[in-house]
Scaffold this motif. Sequence first.
Motif, mmCIF file in Angstrom:
data_model
loop_
_atom_site.group_PDB
_atom_site.id
_atom_site.type_symbol
_atom_site.label_atom_id
_atom_site.label_comp_id
_atom_site.label_asym_id
_atom_site.label_seq_id
_atom_site.Cartn_x
_atom_site.Cartn_y
_atom_site.Cartn_z
ATOM 1 N N ASP A 254 15.050 -15.858 9.282
ATOM 2 C CA ASP A 254 15.087 -14.527 9.878
ATOM 3 C C ASP A 254 14.706 -13.455 8.863
ATOM 4 N N LEU A 255 13.443 -13.486 8.491
ATOM 5 C CA LEU A 255 12.941 -12.559 7.494
ATOM 6 C C LEU A 255 11.545 -12.095 7.885
ATOM 7 N N GLY A 256 11.314 -10.795 7.716
ATOM 8 C CA GLY A 256 9.997 -10.230 7.962
ATOM 9 C C GLY A 256 9.465 -9.534 6.724
ATOM 10 N N TRP A 257 8.144 -9.401 6.692
ATOM 11 C CA TRP A 257 7.475 -8.666 5.618
ATOM 12 C C TRP A 257 6.725 -7.485 6.219
ATOM 13 N N TYR A 258 6.833 -6.346 5.549
ATOM 14 C CA TYR A 258 6.243 -5.103 6.033
ATOM 15 C C TYR A 258 5.413 -4.465 4.929
ATOM 16 N N GLN A 259 4.334 -3.832 5.352
ATOM 17 C CA GLN A 259 3.475 -3.074 4.445
ATOM 18 C C GLN A 259 3.615 -1.600 4.791
ATOM 19 N N GLN A 260 3.743 -0.784 3.770
ATOM 20 C CA GLN A 260 3.804 0.649 4.007
ATOM 21 C C GLN A 260 2.847 1.382 3.077
ATOM 22 N N LYS A 261 2.045 2.249 3.653
ATOM 23 C CA LYS A 261 1.164 3.118 2.884
ATOM 24 C C LYS A 261 1.749 4.521 2.880
ATOM 25 N N PRO A 262 1.425 5.318 1.860
ATOM 26 C CA PRO A 262 2.038 6.647 1.721
ATOM 27 C C PRO A 262 1.884 7.505 2.971
ATOM 28 N N GLY A 263 3.008 8.082 3.392
ATOM 29 C CA GLY A 263 3.008 8.974 4.542
ATOM 30 C C GLY A 263 2.913 8.292 5.885
ATOM 31 N N LYS A 264 2.986 6.971 5.893
ATOM 32 C CA LYS A 264 2.858 6.218 7.145
ATOM 33 C C LYS A 264 4.111 5.405 7.422
ATOM 34 N N ALA A 265 4.256 5.011 8.687
ATOM 35 C CA ALA A 265 5.328 4.093 9.056
ATOM 36 C C ALA A 265 5.008 2.697 8.531
ATOM 37 N N PRO A 266 6.014 1.902 8.264
ATOM 38 C CA PRO A 266 5.767 0.502 7.882
ATOM 39 C C PRO A 266 5.046 -0.239 9.005
ATOM 40 N N GLU A 267 4.350 -1.306 8.618
ATOM 41 C CA GLU A 267 3.675 -2.178 9.589
ATOM 42 C C GLU A 267 4.125 -3.611 9.353
ATOM 43 N N PHE B 3 -3.647 -2.217 -1.221
ATOM 44 C CA PHE B 3 -2.835 -1.501 -2.204
ATOM 45 C C PHE B 3 -1.843 -0.626 -1.439
ATOM 46 N N ALA B 4 -0.574 -0.957 -1.581
ATOM 47 C CA ALA B 4 0.476 -0.400 -0.734
ATOM 48 C C ALA B 4 1.813 -0.877 -1.288
ATOM 49 N N THR B 5 2.884 -0.513 -0.592
ATOM 50 C CA THR B 5 4.216 -1.015 -0.933
ATOM 51 C C THR B 5 4.651 -2.011 0.138
ATOM 52 N N TYR B 6 5.245 -3.098 -0.317
ATOM 53 C CA TYR B 6 5.657 -4.184 0.574
ATOM 54 C C TYR B 6 7.174 -4.345 0.529
ATOM 55 N N TYR B 7 7.746 -4.566 1.717
ATOM 56 C CA TYR B 7 9.201 -4.744 1.835
ATOM 57 C C TYR B 7 9.499 -6.020 2.623
ATOM 58 N N CYS B 8 10.531 -6.715 2.194
ATOM 59 C CA CYS B 8 11.088 -7.760 3.039
ATOM 60 C C CYS B 8 12.283 -7.164 3.797
ATOM 61 N N LEU B 9 12.597 -7.781 4.920
ATOM 62 C CA LEU B 9 13.734 -7.341 5.736
ATOM 63 C C LEU B 9 14.409 -8.561 6.335
ATOM 64 N N GLN B 10 15.710 -8.706 6.061
ATOM 65 C CA GLN B 10 16.440 -9.783 6.724
ATOM 66 C C GLN B 10 16.995 -9.244 8.039
ATOM 67 N N ASP B 11 16.687 -9.939 9.131
ATOM 68 C CA ASP B 11 17.237 -9.562 10.434
ATOM 69 C C ASP B 11 18.064 -10.704 11.014
ATOM 70 N N PHE B 12 18.666 -11.463 10.113
ATOM 71 C CA PHE B 12 19.557 -12.555 10.520
ATOM 72 C C PHE B 12 20.873 -12.009 11.049
ATOM 73 N N ASP B 13 21.398 -10.979 10.346
ATOM 74 C CA ASP B 13 22.727 -10.501 10.699
ATOM 75 C C ASP B 13 22.830 -9.021 10.394
ATOM 76 N N SER B 14 23.675 -8.325 11.153
ATOM 77 C CA SER B 14 23.925 -6.917 10.888
ATOM 78 C C SER B 14 25.017 -6.780 9.836
ATOM 79 N N PRO B 15 24.902 -5.837 8.886
ATOM 80 C CA PRO B 15 23.811 -4.885 8.765
ATOM 81 C C PRO B 15 22.519 -5.521 8.252
#
Lengths: 122, 107
Positions: B32-45, B83-95
Amino acid sequence: QVQLVQSGAEVKTPGASVKVSCQASGYTFTDYYIHWVRQAPGQGLEWMGWLSPKNGGTHYTQNFQGRVTLTRDTSSNTAYMELNSLTSDDTAVYFCARWMVRDNYHYGMDVWGQGTTVAVSS
Amino acid sequence: AIQMTQSPSSLSASVGDRVTITCRASQGIRIDLGWYQQKPGKAPELLIYAASFLQSGVPSRFSGSGSGTNFTLTISSLQPEDFATYYCLQDFDSPLAFGQGTKVEMK
């Protein structure tokens, strides 16, 4: 097309409240959870909570100590995030995003709103 | 609460390079993990969901792997638009929890 459209920028004074809206279109609103995420200037992403548009169920991170409330209006396909007792630390861009879980698979936050800037200043 | 440790916090790379970013969960989160890309001034994708599934429309040079506590995002041949910032996100459990982010900069 599928989209989430958020309300416009807000400027608030310390101690005030803000309510940000997120209107969904192009899909069945009740089929996806809505998550709220914020990003302070120059910082990373911070998850705030989720809302189930189907039944109104919510879950919040304890970081906000009861200051955040998520609600929805299914007649207008709109989700809301209200944050109370604002301080300068709440200055951030606030995003909504939809998320699906089906058959025990989590499909990620695949559509995001454009973000709403909230500035808190005296 | 589950903590996500992402590394490196930044990296410098050139077009055509292979890039690897890792995330470690403080406890098992299945896939339960996702990867997101974010560029400056934009929402993550969303790039990758359920650890290894490529989101529709995302180039095949992006791939994800892992399960349990260790996860990896790989860009096989870095392109100028990556060229951007990358984030992982665990959506296994809250929070839910994001990693701290990895900024991919041009060398």
